[in-house]
Design an enzyme around this catalytic site. Structure first.
Site, PDB file in Angstrom:
ATOM      1  N   TYR A  33       0.830  -1.210   0.000  1.00 41.75           N
ATOM      2  CA  TYR A  33       0.000   0.000   0.000  1.00 41.75           C
ATOM      3  C   TYR A  33       0.861   1.255   0.000  1.00 41.75           C
ATOM      4  CZ  TYR A  33       0.810   1.021   4.997  1.00 41.75           C
ATOM      5  OH  TYR A  33       1.374   1.348   6.198  1.00 41.75           O
ATOM      6  N   LYS A 150       6.511  -2.027   1.838  1.00 41.63           N
ATOM      7  CA  LYS A 150       5.341  -1.429   2.507  1.00 41.63           C
ATOM      8  C   LYS A 150       4.132  -2.342   2.330  1.00 41.63           C
ATOM      9  CE  LYS A 150       3.183   3.098   3.219  1.00 41.63           C
ATOM     10  NZ  LYS A 150       3.661   3.307   4.608  1.00 41.63           N
ATOM     11  N   GLU A 182      12.189   2.162  14.226  1.00 44.24           N
ATOM     12  CA  GLU A 182      11.313   3.247  13.763  1.00 44.24           C
ATOM     13  C   GLU A 182      10.086   3.287  14.638  1.00 44.24           C
ATOM     14  OE1 GLU A 182      10.304   2.264   9.709  1.00 44.24           O
ATOM     15  OE2 GLU A 182       9.962   0.165  10.212  1.00 44.24           O
ATOM     16  N   LEU A 206      11.254   1.097   7.039  1.00 40.95           N
ATOM     17  CA  LEU A 206      10.618   1.572   5.820  1.00 40.95           C
ATOM     18  C   LEU A 206      11.417   2.735   5.256  1.00 40.95           C
ATOM     19  CD1 LEU A 206       8.096   1.311   3.972  1.00 40.95           C
ATOM     20  CD2 LEU A 206       7.096   3.153   5.342  1.00 40.95           C
TER      21      LEU A 206
END
Length: 286
Positions: A33, A150, A182, A206
């Site tokens: 996505y 992702k 993260e 990411l």
């Protein structure tokens, strides 16, 4: 009035939108996505999100449902049909509906599923949180090893946000082998002096589109940028901390595990980077 959404070539009222129960996105989380922000009716960093989408699809050997030009046209049409001034467009691509459940990938003749919808967020760039800062907790990072893709495998990040909420905080930073990877849905940073420190790119995090832009702007503003892993103790001893994401832009972090970071209030570096980012992205929006 309901939203207009996009499903496999059709613009539909959200009540009429359907995806098969055999779709691999539903059965296997076999999907990727992107989320693109909209400010002033224009798309923020669309090219970056399209490029990352192509990378995610390539890493999973998943076919692209359409060209970047077609994707851009769909995004713009949804902005127009839904009257979006400020908000987000969510896009999801799955490996499609093979007609039954099987661990093996379906044949190439099975077309990917493409879904897009909008979320209206008036005043998105003027979030009150930017004035007071976020509180975060630290939790163990137990996600799969390819966080650079992702995917829609968001159960643990969702659980992390709920852990934070239960602890009276706003979000969680994930920690692996003693180092911050993260946030649950964002990249994490600390500031020491004039140095902005954030984890280097790898399979562990990411590859944030907002991250790339913010680091570029930081260097252009003569700030020193150091891409390396940092610990929770370093974060607690930092002058400032912040996160970046497509929906929060640059957001200060003022507390970690109950310990104030810096003065316990948003600092000048995060504030300046937020200002620069929003200004530059508005200029470049399409």
């Amino acid at each position: 009035m309901s939203r207009t959404v996009y499903v496999n070539g059709e613009y539909l009222p959200e009540e009429e939108a359907k995806v098969s129960i055999f779709d691999r996105g539903f059965l296997m989380s076999d999907a990727v996505y992107e989320v693109t922000s909209v400010l002033g009716g224009k798309l923020i960093d669309f090219a970056g999100h399209a490029a990352r989408l192509a990378r995610s699809l390539g890493e999973l050997d998943m076919a692209s449902p359409c060209s970047d030009e077609e994707l851009l046209a769909i995004h713009r049409e949804l902005v127009t049909r839904n009257g979006i001034t400020d908000g987000m467009i969510y896009l999801q691509v799955t490996r499609g509906n093979p007609g039954d459940r099987d661990f093996a990938f379906p044949p190439a003749s099975v077309k990917p599923t493409l879904v897009l919808f909008t979320q209206s967020k008036p005043g998105m760039a003027d979030s009150p949180m930017a004035k007071v800062g976020m509180k975060v907790i630290s939790i163990e990072d137990i996600r799969w090893g390819r966080r650079d893709i992702k995917t829609v495998q968001l159960l643990y990040p969702s659980m992390g946000k709920m852990m934070a909420k239960k602890a009276g905080a706003d979000d969680a930073w994930l920690v692996e082998d003693g180092y911050v990877t993260e946030g649950t849905s964002n990249n994490a940073y600390i500031v020491k002096g004039n140095k902005v420190i954030t984890r280097d790119l790898s399979d562990d995090i990411l590859h944030g589109i907002t991250r790339a832009a913010v680091l570029r702007f930081a260097r252009e503003a003569q700030m020193e940028v150091e891409e390396r892993a940092f610990t929770i103790d370093e974060a607690k001893a930092a002058d400032e901390a912040f996160i970046t994401s497509a929906s929060t832009f640059v957001m200060p972090v003022v507390e970690m595990d109950g310990t104030a970071i810096g003065t316990g209030k948003p600092g000048p570096v995060a504030a300046r980077l937020r200002e620069i980012y929003l200004d530059e992205m508005r200029k470049a929006a399409i």
